[in-house]
Scaffold this active site. Structure first.
Site, PDB file in Angstrom:
ATOM      1  N   ALA A 175       0.836  -1.206   0.000  1.00 25.93           N
ATOM      2  CA  ALA A 175       0.000   0.000   0.000  1.00 25.93           C
ATOM      3  C   ALA A 175       0.870   1.255   0.000  1.00 25.93           C
ATOM      4  CB  ALA A 175      -0.924  -0.016   1.220  1.00 25.93           C
ATOM      5  N   SER A 178       1.543   2.427  -5.710  1.00 26.40           N
ATOM      6  CA  SER A 178       2.210   2.968  -6.896  1.00 26.40           C
ATOM      7  C   SER A 178       3.183   1.960  -7.495  1.00 26.40           C
ATOM      8  CB  SER A 178       2.947   4.261  -6.539  1.00 26.40           C
ATOM      9  OG  SER A 178       3.905   4.037  -5.529  1.00 26.40           O
ATOM     10  N   ASP A 274       9.621  -3.132  -0.061  1.00 24.46           N
ATOM     11  CA  ASP A 274       9.709  -1.686   0.163  1.00 24.46           C
ATOM     12  C   ASP A 274       9.180  -1.461   1.571  1.00 24.46           C
ATOM     13  OD1 ASP A 274      10.126   1.060  -0.619  1.00 24.46           O
ATOM     14  OD2 ASP A 274       7.956   1.250  -0.722  1.00 24.46           O
ATOM     15  N   CYS A 327      12.935   4.636   1.932  1.00 17.90           N
ATOM     16  CA  CYS A 327      13.130   6.063   1.651  1.00 17.90           C
ATOM     17  C   CYS A 327      13.830   6.699   2.843  1.00 17.90           C
ATOM     18  CB  CYS A 327      11.807   6.760   1.332  1.00 17.90           C
ATOM     19  SG  CYS A 327      10.495   6.481   2.516  1.00 17.90           S
TER      20      CYS A 327
END
Length: 788
Positions: A175, A178, A274, A327
């Site tokens: 979620a 993208s 991720d 990130c």
């Protein structure tokens, strides 16, 4: 992925993004200085002194707006050509208040130039007619899924996975979707402009947050796929999923009970991790991080990140690939996690992808770092042993730091090849900060990788693709309690292979057969037929996950190809004999096809039939292709139940529709359908008028051929569904999609909805400046509420 991802990236805050591009606001409202941040990262030596000031200055500047042209490859190319050949030239040379405004430019490293970047303030978007029109174009194309408003560095991880249509893929922390959308696009690389393929591969998009899985479903629905599944599980303890055995030949030394095994664990070709992170690489857009940043966030998340990566490694095939990304700039969340995983599970290696994307500027991963052991940035301990020895014995049991947070010993670190990791810094190419590591499970010597079964042209999978799972040599570290992140989950009925791994004692020359035996030893997820699953669900009612939420999704019931409604749909919708009716399912406890029909591919069907959907917390699978018509005529007593091809399912169903049943129309007919909700049959020109008047009420598919109307042009075939009633015709796409289509083809919104909005605007005593609210929120695919 920022730490706030589970809760919608709370780290950014609404005020942080409210005036993107307004430098005065940023400098006055937010103090972009944090002594702890600078002290900590200088201690890590992530950059040379010569680069430090450029790095910090870039962090304090607004992040450019970036977007990606999404959808199937051929359709994306066409829309990208529209941007490049129509919009960009129109925006070139724009001068606003005496200053030139640069048009969008293509991101140099993104394949085929499908990603764009531009720096434009909100004031320009409000006042400049050229940019206002481009903004409207972007808003509508984003809402229908043709454009993804996505940060540039967020686009990178799926590109390094190199997904192919036959691959079995899982996005473990997916979620808001993208990156999932990019993976779907890769699975559907063979799609055409008008029709979708049914890829033999699989994409499971998972997220631990139940609410965010619904956003994930919404985003991924923009590229409908029979190969998609969405699950709601803790990625660090993702269960073993069972599928029927795909192996037909066994070595002579294989034990009979292994050869007779009917099913085995699903292993993946590609895995994206991720993971949740502290998110300090996003400071340019989430400016509230400047105030709140402290290094213990990264320390606390390290253990969860490590467990997720380790779990992914245990689910990977030989020769498969994992992309681990954050990130964050913090080595404790990056290189330390990768090193800890490589040291704990043998048989993996980092691969060098430094030249994979031409034009991407990056720095190598680092091999030395010093975690801070408290909030005051205490980085004096070079090793975990030094730190642990410094603690009083009474405090050692309470210590939350773990050895894997420190660099490996000098004798080991070189063999791990940590410089093969990629570090993306904001000052290098005007982006956010990011970290990427690409891991590969070492392939069996001489092995060949083939696509899965059930695709006759692709052949059978080799036996060596089903392999044993290596045992972890380190205890799973515990996550810091003060982060409020669950470290335990209700694992009732969830099979993890970790426990079985310590019992491996089979000969090494038959690794594939051994894996089958390991799966047999591990308690599998209960296998259930659709009927049995339905009975269990009605009796049990609901199932809980680690967060204590209840699972309330409807079951998945595949219906017989001989079902009368299926046969009616095949007849009325002119579907040919190749239509995969056996892969059609419904979502209701009874199993009756009363509203919507979904289609899956073979591997998704196998998973649904051989696993308890509630135990794997399956939120959705496949794509909706056919729906019941709910109009006034259908509601009349005694009326025949009518079904139609749904607009989102048309690309999937189109290859199975009899070509002779597809109506052929010109561009003028399309304009009438776009302009009006329910144009009368008599309003069309011949020959379409006579053709449509002769048709009975029902669902039809229309192919609009290329043509011109004044300055407007349709450059390629366009296939859309319509509904014919007694005297009128309706274009069966939603209002926003119709507006986006109008803007794309005619350069303006000519729909009835747009005219009504304009009239309402004129009648309003306090009219807004634009029918498309520049200040309004535009939901991006990478989870931020931003304004383009």
């Amino acid at each position: 992925m920022a730490r706030g991802k589970k809760a919608g990236r709370r780290g950014g805050g609404s005020t942080a993004t409210a005036d993107r591009g307004d430098d005065a606001y940023r400098t006055e409202a937010v103090d972009m200085h944090n002594e702890r941040f600078e002290k900590y990262y200088k201690a890590q030596n992530i950059l040379s002194d010569a680069e430090w000031e450029d790095f910090m200055e870039s962090l304090r500047s607004p992040l450019p707006t970036t977007f990606r042209v999404a959808g199937s490859r051929q359709a994306a190319r066409l829309l990208n050509d529209t941007i490049k050949d129509t919009h960009v030239p129109h925006l070139a040379g724009v001068v606003f208040e005496g200053e030139p405004v640069s048009p969008p430019v293509q991101i140099p490293w993104y394949p085929e130039g499908l990603a764009w970047q531009f720096n434009v303030s909100k004031k320009v978007l409000r006042k400049s007619p050229e940019f206002k029109k481009f903004h409207s174009f972007l808003v509508f194309e984003t809402e229908v899924g043709n454009v993804s408003r996505q940060e540039a560095v967020s686009m990178l991880p799926p590109l390094f996975l190199e997904v192919e249509p036959h691959h079995r893929v899982i996005d473990m922390c997916a979620a808001p979707g993208s990156k999932t959308a990019q993976l779907l696009e890769a699975l559907h690389a063979h799609d055409t402009v008008t029709a979708s393929s049914i890829p033999p591969g699989l994409l499971i998009a998972n997220d631990s947050d139940n609410k965010r899985t619904h956003l994930l479903i919404h985003q991924s629905a923009r590229l409908p796929s029979p190969a998609l599944m969405v699950t709601n599980l803790d990625a660090s303890i993702y269960p073993a999923i069972q599928i029927p055995s795909e192996q037909t030949l066994f070595p002579t030394s294989t034990r009979p009970r292994v050869a007779a095994k009917k099913q085995h664990q699903l292993l993946f070709d590609r895995i994206l991790c991720d993971v949740p992170c502290s998110g300090d690489g996003t400071m340019r857009k989430n400016v509230a991080i400047w105030k709140n940043w402290q290094p213990m966030d990264g320390n606390g998340l390290h253990s969860l990140q490590l467990r997720i990566l380790q779990r992914a490694m245990r689910m990977l095939k030989k020769g498969g690939r994992i992309v681990y990304s954050t990130c964050s700039l913090n080595p404790v969340e990056n290189e330390a996690v990768v090193a800890g995983a490589l040291r704990s599970i043998p048989g993996f290696e980092l691969i060098d992808v430094s030249d994979h994307l031409s034009g991407l500027v990056h720095r190598p991963g680092i091999t030395t770092w010093r975690p801070t052991v408290d909030r005051s940035i205490s980085t004096e301990f070079a090793t975990y042993q030094e730190f642990f020895s410094s603690l009083p014995e009474s405090k050692r049991a309470e210590c939350k730091m773990v050895e894997s947070q420190w660099p490996p010993p000098l004798g080991e670190v070189e063999g791990l090849n940590l410089p093969r990791c990629l570090r993306i810094y904001p000052h290098l190419q005007d982006t956010g900060g990011f970290f990427i590591a690409v891991l590969q499970k070492k392939p069996v010597r001489g092995a060949t990788t083939q696509a899965p079964r059930k695709e006759a042209t692709e052949g059978k999978r080799q036996a060596d693709e089903v392999e044993a799972l290596e045992a972890s040599e380190v205890k799973k570290p515990k996550l810091a309690d003060d982060l409020g992140v669950s470290t335990q989950a209700d694992t009732d009925g969830i099979a993890l292979t970790d426990e079985a791994e310590d019992t491996l004692d089979e000969p090494g020359d038959d690794e594939m057969a051994l894996a089958a035996e390991v799966d047999q030893k591990a308690e599998p997820i209960p296998t259930a037929s659709p009927a049995a699953s339905r009975r269990k669900t009605q009796k049990r009612g609901k199932s809980s996950d680690g967060g204590g939420t209840h699972f309330k999704e409807n079951p998945y019931n595949f219906i017989s190809p001989d079902d009368p409604i299926i046969q009616t749909c095949i007849s009325k919708l002119h579907l040919n004999a190749d239509f995969p009716a056996s892969n059609t399912l419904v979502r209701n406890p009874v199993g009756d096809p009363v509203r919507s029909l979904y289609m899956t591919n073979d591997i998704v069907k196998d998973i649904v039939l051989h696993n308890d959907y509630a135990r794997i917390r399956l939120m959705t699978c496949g794509t909706k292709v056919i729906g019941r018509q709910e109009g006034t005529e259908a509601k009349r007593e005694g009326a025949e139940m009518l079904f139609r091809v749904l607009s989102e399912g048309l690309p999937v169903v189109l290859p199975y529709i009899d070509p002779d049943s597809i109506l052929v129309c010109n561009f003028a007919t399309l304009k009438i359908l776009v302009e009006s909700y329910y144009p009368l049959c008599i309003s069309f020109d011949e020959p379409f008028r006579s053709i449509i008047e002769a048709k009975s009420s029902g669902s039809y598919v229309v192919r609009f051929i290329p043509g011109r109307l004044g300055q407007a042009a349709l450059t390629h075939d366009l296939v859309l569904p319509i509904w014919k009633s007694n005297v009128s015709v309706t274009l069966m796409i939603d209002k926003r999609a119709k507006s986006a289509l109008s803007l794309r083809l005619f350069g303006e919104d000519i729909t009835t909805a747009a005219r009504e909005a304009q009239q309402k605007k004129k009648d309003n005593t306090t009219p807004t400046e634009s029918s498309v609210p520049i200040d309004g929120d535009m939901q991006s695919l990478d989870g931020e509420t931003v304004t383009v």
